[in-house]
Enzyme design. Structure first.
Site, PDB file in Angstrom:
ATOM      1  N   GLU A  32     131.281  50.049 133.548  1.00 26.48           N
ATOM      2  CA  GLU A  32     132.074  48.880 133.139  1.00 26.48           C
ATOM      3  C   GLU A  32     131.353  48.127 132.023  1.00 26.48           C
ATOM      4  OE1 GLU A  32     132.942  46.639 136.696  1.00 26.48           O
ATOM      5  OE2 GLU A  32     133.762  48.401 137.676  1.00 26.48           O
ATOM      6  N   HIS A  39     149.853  59.800 129.851  1.00 27.66           N
ATOM      7  CA  HIS A  39     150.513  58.547 130.267  1.00 27.66           C
ATOM      8  C   HIS A  39     150.017  58.088 131.633  1.00 27.66           C
ATOM      9  CE1 HIS A  39     153.527  59.348 127.085  1.00 27.66           C
ATOM     10  NE2 HIS A  39     153.381  60.605 127.478  1.00 27.66           N
ATOM     11  N   SER A  86     128.762  44.831 146.342  1.00 23.50           N
ATOM     12  CA  SER A  86     129.352  43.494 146.240  1.00 23.50           C
ATOM     13  C   SER A  86     128.575  42.551 147.140  1.00 23.50           C
ATOM     14  CB  SER A  86     130.812  43.563 146.677  1.00 23.50           C
ATOM     15  OG  SER A  86     131.258  42.294 147.100  1.00 23.50           O
ATOM     16  N   LYS A 138     131.746  48.021 149.212  1.00 18.46           N
ATOM     17  CA  LYS A 138     131.918  48.334 147.795  1.00 18.46           C
ATOM     18  C   LYS A 138     130.774  49.117 147.167  1.00 18.46           C
ATOM     19  CE  LYS A 138     134.748  45.984 145.453  1.00 18.46           C
ATOM     20  NZ  LYS A 138     135.840  46.492 144.660  1.00 18.46           N
TER      21      LYS A 138
END
Ligand code: ARG
Length: 460
Positions: free
Chosen positions: A290, A156, A277, A283
């Site tokens: 992804e 969970h 980024s 970043k």
């Protein structure tokens, strides 16, 4: 451009708009190699049945071989044809005009396209099989390299119990082995030759189907000519295996993305597979993971497209079936690319053990271990669960850890708790304490790693 079906129609070229709308060449040109190979086998079959002289056979085989060479060198180009089959026919006509008139004897594009796709799939599936094996090997190597690293395991998306990082990694090996099996099963069903089925009813010519099939290296011939040209369940099955594998890769990506962000911080992904980024200098984003996660959407859609395409189509061939190839090729391409990318990412993964240790210093993660300790001492599981639940509640309220409690305080929750319980409150004891087969116990995980190393070495 000469059509394969001009006779019944008035003279004149196909309307350009109609050709542009209906051509499949842009998509099915990837089949050209297989169309040549299958056509060569067909030519041999025709010659064997006495429908081609040996001179005609030679001419046709020579033309087809020269086209194959062009294809292999990347020099073949074609446009303005209805499909790849028409393009191959036209090429052969340019090389062997008289013999070419006989090349299409006793066959239909309806069976040709199915057969070409099966030849294509045989290669694509073998490649995918190898790619899954390579990814599994990369995972096993990573599990071995980090074999004593322990991280919090989640259910969970809440901290659950400590697990060996290798146990998580080996869970991907298992999942991929089922994908590999699914593709192998599909390979078997795909490995059947449909040539000789004609347009739908077979042929009135004496064509030796077993001979054609053997020439093409298939294991068997199909049993029903109507089924052969009409069904696409093999394609749906292959794409279904691809969709499941893509979903697996997507879930694995999600794990790695999550465990990599500072909020979790248990692993680091090699910078070569991350990007920065354009705005935020700090970043380091896991874009390749992804993208793997994102690409699974296309593969799932491909399966959807195929099934929707088939539902409601009457037997046998309908032109709708031409629309099967785009999603099919795209799905196989995508899953192959993602497998390859993941196999590149895996060896760059490093476990940040200190960070994992810090998180597991929060001792609630050992609550189940304490409950099972009590059960081993003869307490019923319900009672044990209640007692440990009480400890957790108490510690939460006080803002303290379990080991901050004295033995006396602990005994207040259950009399069977004694001094040795403190020894349970660390990651190493937790994983070592597991006894069931397939658990995260380091000995068992070690055995699994050894088993898979052997298995994968054998498969190559
Ligand atoms: N391009 C067609 C396809 O992919 C080939 C078969 C055409 N058959 C026909 N009867 N028009 O389905």
């Amino acid at each position: 451009m000469r059509k394969l079906w001009g006779g019944r129609f008035d003279a004149g070229d196909m309307d350009r708009k109609v050709l542009d709308f209906s051509t499949s060449l842009n998509v099915d040109k990837v089949l050209v190699k297989y169309d040549c190979i299958a056509t060569k086998a067909h030519v041999e079959t025709l010659a064997r049945a006495g429908h081609l002289s040996s001179g005609e056979k030679k001419e046709l085989l020579k033309a087809l071989s020269s086209l194959l060479v062009m294809v292999e060198k990347g020099k073949w180009e074609a446009s303005g044809f209805e499909d790849v089959h028409s393009a191959v026919q036209s090429y052969v006509e340019s090389r062997a005009p008289r013999a070419a008139k006989k090349m299409h004897t006793g066959r239909s594009r309806n069976e040709q396209v199915v057969n070409d796709v099966r030849l294509y799939s045989r290669e694509a599936l073998s490649k995918i099989d190898g790619l899954i094996g390579s990814l599994q090997s990369a995972l096993v190597d990573l599990a071995e390299k980090e074999r004593d690293a322990i991280i919090p395991g989640y259910t969970h998306l809440n901290r659950a119990q400590p697990v060996l990082f290798a146990h998580l990694i080996m869970s991907y090996v298992e999942m991929l082995s089922r994908d590999r099996e699914r593709f192998r099963e599909a390979f078997k069903r795909n490995d059947v030759c449909v040539m000789g089925s004609g347009a739908l009813a077979g042929s009135a010519l004496e064509l030796d189907r077993v001979f054609t099939s053997e020439k093409l290296g298939f294991s068997d011939i199909s049993s029903n000519s109507m089924d052969s040209v009409s069904d696409r369940d093999i394609m749906a099955e292959i794409v279904s295996a691809a969709a499941i594998a893509s979903v697996h890769l997507s879930r694995m990506s999600e794990d790695l993305i999550l465990y990599g962000i500072p909020e979790f911080g248990f692993i680091e992904i090699g910078s070569a597979y991350c990007t920065g980024s354009s705005l935020m200098p700090q970043k380091k984003n896991p874009d390749m993971l992804e993208l793997i996660r994102g690409r699974s959407a296309g593969v799932i859609s491909a399966l959807n497209s195929l099934l929707i395409l088939l539902k409601g189509l009457p037997h046998t061939y309908n032109r709708d079936l031409q629309e099967d190839k785009k999603p099919f090729f795209e799905a196989l391409f995508s899953v192959s690319e993602c497998l390859q990318m993941m196999a590149g990412i895996v060896p760059t993964i490093k476990v940040r053990r200190k960070r994992a240790q810090e998180v597991m210093a929060d001792e609630f993660i050992y609550a189940t271990d304490i409950a099972e300790y009590l059960v081993r001492k003869g307490v019923s599981f319900r009672e044990a669960h209640d007692a440990v639940g009480g400890i957790v509640k108490y510690c939460c309220e006080k803002g303290i850890n379990i080991s901050d409690l004295s033995i006396k305080e602990l005994k207040g929750f259950n009399r069977s708790l004694s001094g040795d319980v403190y020894g349970l409150l660390n990651p190493a004891s937790s994983v070592k304490g597991k006894r069931t087969q397939g658990s995260t116990n380091p000995k068992m995980v070690g055995r699994e790693i050894a088993k898979w190393k052997k298995k994968l070495a054998k498969k190559g």
